[in-house]
Motif scaffolding. Structure first.
Motif, PDB file in Angstrom:
ATOM      1  N   ILE A   1     -45.930 -13.850  -1.534  1.00 21.45           N
ATOM      2  CA  ILE A   1     -45.225 -12.851  -0.728  1.00 21.45           C
ATOM      3  C   ILE A   1     -45.264 -13.247   0.750  1.00 21.45           C
ATOM      4  N   GLY A   2     -46.417 -13.756   1.187  1.00 19.34           N
ATOM      5  CA  GLY A   2     -46.540 -14.186   2.577  1.00 19.34           C
ATOM      6  C   GLY A   2     -45.537 -15.272   2.916  1.00 19.34           C
TER       7      GLY A   2
ATOM      8  N   PHE B   1     -42.717 -15.832   1.445  1.00 17.57           N
ATOM      9  CA  PHE B   1     -41.386 -15.218   1.464  1.00 17.57           C
ATOM     10  C   PHE B   1     -41.135 -14.575   2.833  1.00 17.57           C
ATOM     11  N   ALA B   2     -42.135 -13.822   3.319  1.00 19.36           N
ATOM     12  CA  ALA B   2     -41.986 -13.138   4.606  1.00 19.36           C
ATOM     13  C   ALA B   2     -41.760 -14.130   5.745  1.00 19.36           C
ATOM     14  N   LEU B   3     -42.452 -15.267   5.675  1.00 25.62           N
ATOM     15  CA  LEU B   3     -42.304 -16.262   6.737  1.00 25.62           C
ATOM     16  C   LEU B   3     -40.948 -16.961   6.672  1.00 25.62           C
TER      17      LEU B   3
ATOM     18  N   ILE C   1     -37.979 -15.993   4.993  1.00 21.79           N
ATOM     19  CA  ILE C   1     -36.705 -15.333   4.706  1.00 21.79           C
ATOM     20  C   ILE C   1     -35.749 -15.333   5.890  1.00 21.79           C
ATOM     21  N   ARG C   2     -36.258 -15.165   7.118  1.00 23.37           N
ATOM     22  CA  ARG C   2     -35.333 -15.047   8.239  1.00 23.37           C
ATOM     23  C   ARG C   2     -34.592 -16.361   8.519  1.00 23.37           C
TER      24      ARG C   2
ATOM     25  N   VAL D   1     -32.359 -17.097   1.680  1.00 25.16           N
ATOM     26  CA  VAL D   1     -32.771 -16.516   0.401  1.00 25.16           C
ATOM     27  C   VAL D   1     -33.249 -17.580  -0.581  1.00 25.16           C
TER      28      VAL D   1
ATOM     29  N   ILE E   1     -37.053 -17.382  -1.972  1.00 20.92           N
ATOM     30  CA  ILE E   1     -37.347 -16.989  -3.362  1.00 20.92           C
ATOM     31  C   ILE E   1     -38.019 -18.136  -4.099  1.00 20.92           C
TER      32      ILE E   1
ATOM     33  N   LEU F   1     -41.582 -18.074  -3.121  1.00 16.08           N
ATOM     34  CA  LEU F   1     -42.238 -16.892  -3.695  1.00 16.08           C
ATOM     35  C   LEU F   1     -42.550 -17.096  -5.175  1.00 16.08           C
TER      36      LEU F   1
ATOM     37  N   GLY G   1     -31.260 -14.180  -7.832  1.00 17.65           N
ATOM     38  CA  GLY G   1     -31.397 -13.285  -6.687  1.00 17.65           C
ATOM     39  C   GLY G   1     -30.160 -13.302  -5.799  1.00 17.65           C
ATOM     40  N   ILE G   2     -29.628 -14.491  -5.567  1.00 16.59           N
ATOM     41  CA  ILE G   2     -28.436 -14.608  -4.722  1.00 16.59           C
ATOM     42  C   ILE G   2     -27.257 -13.908  -5.378  1.00 16.59           C
TER      43      ILE G   2
ATOM     44  N   PHE H   1     -28.032  -9.901  -5.204  1.00  9.73           N
ATOM     45  CA  PHE H   1     -28.037  -9.244  -3.903  1.00  9.73           C
ATOM     46  C   PHE H   1     -26.826  -9.611  -3.045  1.00  9.73           C
TER      47      PHE H   1
ATOM     48  N   LEU I   1     -24.496  -7.797  -0.134  1.00  6.46           N
ATOM     49  CA  LEU I   1     -25.233  -7.954   1.115  1.00  6.46           C
ATOM     50  C   LEU I   1     -24.952  -9.338   1.686  1.00  6.46           C
TER      51      LEU I   1
ATOM     52  N   LEU J   1     -26.984 -11.750   3.118  1.00  4.71           N
ATOM     53  CA  LEU J   1     -28.239 -12.379   3.470  1.00  4.71           C
ATOM     54  C   LEU J   1     -28.005 -13.879   3.609  1.00  4.71           C
TER      55      LEU J   1
ATOM     56  N   MET K   1     -39.619 -11.116  -7.242  1.00  6.80           N
ATOM     57  CA  MET K   1     -38.386 -11.478  -6.543  1.00  6.80           C
ATOM     58  C   MET K   1     -37.610 -10.212  -6.163  1.00  6.80           C
TER      59      MET K   1
ATOM     60  N   CYS L   1     -39.495  -8.309  -3.261  1.00  2.00           N
ATOM     61  CA  CYS L   1     -39.393  -8.871  -1.907  1.00  2.00           C
ATOM     62  C   CYS L   1     -37.967  -8.809  -1.376  1.00  2.00           C
ATOM     63  N   LEU L   2     -37.039  -9.251  -2.196  1.00  2.00           N
ATOM     64  CA  LEU L   2     -35.654  -9.267  -1.739  1.00  2.00           C
ATOM     65  C   LEU L   2     -35.151  -7.831  -1.546  1.00  2.00           C
TER      66      LEU L   2
ATOM     67  N   TYR M   1     -36.592  -6.466   1.697  1.00  2.76           N
ATOM     68  CA  TYR M   1     -35.963  -7.108   2.844  1.00  2.76           C
ATOM     69  C   TYR M   1     -34.534  -6.616   3.018  1.00  2.76           C
TER      70      TYR M   1
ATOM     71  N   LEU N   1     -33.704  -5.583   6.613  1.00  2.87           N
ATOM     72  CA  LEU N   1     -33.545  -6.910   7.208  1.00  2.87           C
ATOM     73  C   LEU N   1     -34.670  -7.212   8.187  1.00  2.87           C
TER      74      LEU N   1
ATOM     75  N   SER O   1     -38.639  -8.692   8.400  1.00  3.52           N
ATOM     76  CA  SER O   1     -39.687  -9.310   7.585  1.00  3.52           C
ATOM     77  C   SER O   1     -41.004  -8.556   7.731  1.00  3.52           C
TER      78      SER O   1
ATOM     79  N   VAL P   1     -41.733  -6.848   4.586  1.00  2.00           N
ATOM     80  CA  VAL P   1     -42.301  -7.689   3.526  1.00  2.00           C
ATOM     81  C   VAL P   1     -43.805  -7.847   3.738  1.00  2.00           C
ATOM     82  N   TRP P   2     -44.211  -8.004   5.004  1.00  2.00           N
ATOM     83  CA  TRP P   2     -45.642  -8.065   5.302  1.00  2.00           C
ATOM     84  C   TRP P   2     -46.334  -6.774   4.906  1.00  2.00           C
TER      85      TRP P   2
ATOM     86  N   LEU Q   1     -47.098  -6.793   1.338  1.00  2.00           N
ATOM     87  CA  LEU Q   1     -48.299  -7.596   1.107  1.00  2.00           C
ATOM     88  C   LEU Q   1     -49.549  -6.781   1.426  1.00  2.00           C
TER      89      LEU Q   1
END
Lengths: 161, 508
Positions: free
Chosen positions: A95-96, A98-100, A102-103, A107, A111, A114, A141-142, A145, A151, A153, B401, B404-405, B408, B412, B414, B417-418, B421
């Motif tokens: 998860i961490g 993913f958070a780092l 994603i931006r 995607v 993913i 993750l 996922g793509i 979403f 969306l 993304l 998946m 998280c998605l 987010y 939008l 992050s 998402v943290w 966690l």
């Protein structure tokens, strides 16, 4: 690794666990009271300010924490509850990342990271299976979403396109 | 009165039968059953998984779909219980007792059909009660003042956190921590930033999606990853012919279904009890009234029809306090209320008069949903069985998946998402220490409303705390809460929790 082995040295484990839990609750209670009274205004009972409700809750929490520390634990939890390090670490790292990612990573990359990292939570599938699963779920996922939900993304990393 | 009800039903059907709402109702019950069948994914995980998707829908459609997921999982949960002896959802645990022996002796088809029928009967009775009682309670509740609401919320939270779980004290502690999490963000009255620690993303509060997904979704996955091996499918061949119950079985099921529905309807409407307790109660009742109780545990049909109708009735009546008072009794209901709030609809007794189309549309969608489940479940049993064969090792990454998605996509950001966690690890660690997770979300949703009523009551009474016990309702609620609280603490010290927990464990 069973949690017992971490704290068992001190004596009867069943009691120890509740003492630890109680101390944690007391600490949260005191922290809430200190922070609330220090940061926002208490107001008066006629016109309660933003600090009043959290302060009361924090105080109650502290008292309850003391009771928890004294409480007899139900014997049942101990054999049931063991800290499972492997899935915990794998899923948190997944998860961490993913958070780092994603931006700026998009995607697909996020993913993939993750799913691949968190699949190490278990040891039953092969690395090849995990790799394929990660790619498949990125695509899935793509489609869900960005496709079905409409969306926008970012799909691929910034700078590539 | 009657003509009013008919008008409302017409309005409800009008809303529920639009193609879009019909579709979301179908999608809800289908996905609900699908996720309910899979052991390790319960109601809360299913709802929090699909929650982000409903963000992009209009409120009625969102509620229709989420509610469908909710009662759909209850239907699906019993399928896994009967075929695998693993309850797909906790409330289906009772279905294992007699359902699995039936499957072992080749009567799995009958068991599956009868649970579906029983679920439908229970659901229907629950919906009828919901339709009759919600408007009554809501009309009455319009006269409630701030202290009354505050007292009702205290009662709801205290009851929900101390009745069903092991330790009452730990439940209360979790409620309070939940309330505190709910208070994060700008203060309604003064605009002061509380507990935001400088993060601008937190000005609007912690995202309920991130909160629910972390607490329920992620921590559940961590806990179940290594518990899911070695399942054996004992389905035999399930054909349509094998589903037909004997005349004797059908006849023996009628009264248990009705009794079960009654028990379930009662417990569903109470805060803190709900489907699981209702199912256990009605199983115990059937065993007691039966002429030959020794059959129970060896494939007695009453042992599955009564609890199944019971937990489905409870699912429906749980909506009564949620929709008519705005006070949820279970974590699922709390999440549904959260959806309303996210969409800018204020829950409470005004909901029925302000948003009649939403309320009656939702209620009528329950009929459609239950009917769809009755029709869907039977031909799709083959699909559910195949689904049970997918290894959990492939499923849980897919769930992550979506988590998280999904999170987010709602913001939008992050940071959310943290937060998943963070709350995932908090949820897992507190679970190890025997803290129940459900009270957290109840406190989280009710917290801000509670504070508002608390402050408003003090403002109106100009600082007189006796305002909180000034009306009959508030006196009754506060004293009941005090009794439950004291009893809970007393029980914790007498190891009541141990007996409760072990009696539930042996059934699994």
């Amino acid at each position: 690794m069973p949690l017992e082995s971490i704290v068992i040295e001190v004596g009867d484990m069943v009691v120890q666990r509740n003492v630890l839990a109680g101390i944690a609750v007391i600490a949260i209670g005191i922290a809430v009271v200190t922070y609330s009274t220090g940061q926002f205004s208490m107001g008066s009972v006629r016109r309660p300010g933003p600090a009043m409700f959290p302060t009361i809750l924090g105080a109650v929490l502290t008292v309850i924490g003391a009771f928890i520390a004294l409480e007899k634990s139900s014997a049942h939890y101990q054999d049931k509850m063991t800290f499972d390090f492997r899935p915990f670490i794998a899923i948190m790292l997944g998860i961490g990342s993913f958070a780092l990612l994603i931006r700026n990573g998009g995607v697909a990359v996020a993913i993939f990271a993750l799913v691949f990292i968190s699949s190490f939570a278990q040891s039953r599938t092969s690395v090849a299976q995990r790799f394929v699963l990660s790619i498949a779920l990125s695509a899935f996922g793509i489609v869900i979403f960005n496709g079905l939900l409409g969306l926008r993304l970012r799909v691929i990393p910034t700078g590539i396109w | 009165m009657l003509s009013e009800l008919i008008n409302n039903i017409a309005l409800g059907l009008d809303t529920a039968l639009t193609p879009a709402n019909l579709f979301y109702c179908f999608a809800g019950v289908f996905l609900g059953t699908l996720l309910g069948v899979i052991p390790g994914i319960g109601v809360l995980v299913s709802i929090s998984l699909l929650f982000p998707i409903t963000f992009h829908l209009e409120p009625t459609a969102a509620l229709v779909m989420l509610a469908g997921i909710f009662y759909g999982t209850t239907y699906g949960g019993s399928t896994a219980a009967i075929l695998l002896n693993v309850p797909g959802t906790p409330s289906a645990a009772v279905a294992c007792l007699d359902g699995y022996p039936m499957a072992r002796s080749g009567r799995g088809g009958v068991a599956l059909l009868m649970t579906t029928v029983a679920s439908f009967v229970g659901g229907s009775i629950g919906i009828i009660l919901l339709m009759l009682f919600s408007p009554l309670i809501a009309t009455y509740a319009l006269e409630f003042g701030a202290p009354d609401y505050f007292a009702l919320m205290v009662l709801g939270l205290v009851a929900a956190s101390s009745i069903s779980q092991g330790s009452a004290l730990k439940g209360i502690a979790m409620v309070i921590i939940g309330i505190l999490c709910g208070l994060v963000g700008a203060d309604v009255y003064t605009g002061a930033m509380r507990f935001t620690f400088g993060y601008t993303e937190l000005f609007d509060g912690i995202s309920i999606v991130a909160f629910a997904m972390g607490i329920f979704g992620v921590s559940e996955i961590i806990a179940t990853v290594n518990q899911s091996q070695g399942r054996q499918l004992d389905s035999g061949k399930i054909t349509f012919r094998s589903m037909v119950p004997s005349r004797n079985e059908a006849r023996r099921s009628v009264l248990p279904m009705l009794r079960g529905s009654g028990v379930g309807a009662f417990f569903g409407a109470l805060p803190g009890t709900g489907g699981l307790i209702a199912a256990f109660m009605s199983y115990a009742i059937e065993k007691r009234v039966s002429k030959n109780p020794e059959r129970f545990g060896h494939g007695a049909i009453e042992g599955i029809t009564a609890p199944e109708s019971s937990n489905n009735a409870a699912d429906q009546t749980a909506f009564i306090p949620t929709l008519s008072l705005g006070i949820p009794g279970t974590p699922t209901m709390a999440i549904l209320l959260g959806v309303l709030i996210v969409h800018g609809i204020q829950p409470g007794p005004m909901l029925l008069s302000d948003e009649p189309a939403l309320f009656w549309g939702l209620v009528m969608s329950f009929w459609i949903g239950n009917l769809l489940l009755l029709i869907l479940n039977i031909p799709l049993i083959g699909l559910w069985i195949r689904l049970l064969k997918i290894p959990y090792d492939f499923l849980f990454p897919a769930v992550l998946m979506f988590v998280c998605l999904g999170v987010y996509s709602t913001s939008l950001s992050s940071l959310d998402v943290w937060l998943v966690l963070l709350f995932g690890s908090v949820g897992y660690i507190t679970r190890l220490f025997g803290f129940p997770a459900a009270p957290l979300i109840l406190g989280f949703v009710l917290g801000p409303m509670m504070e508002e009523h608390f402050r408003r009551a003090l403002l109106i009474s100009s600082g007189d705390f006796s305002a909180f016990v000034s009306s009959p309702i508030s006196v009754v609620c506060i004293s009941l809460s005090a009794i439950i609280f004291v009893y809970g603490i007393w029980g914790s010290f007498r190891r009541r929790g141990q007996d409760m927990a072990s009696s539930q464990m042996t059934i699994k």
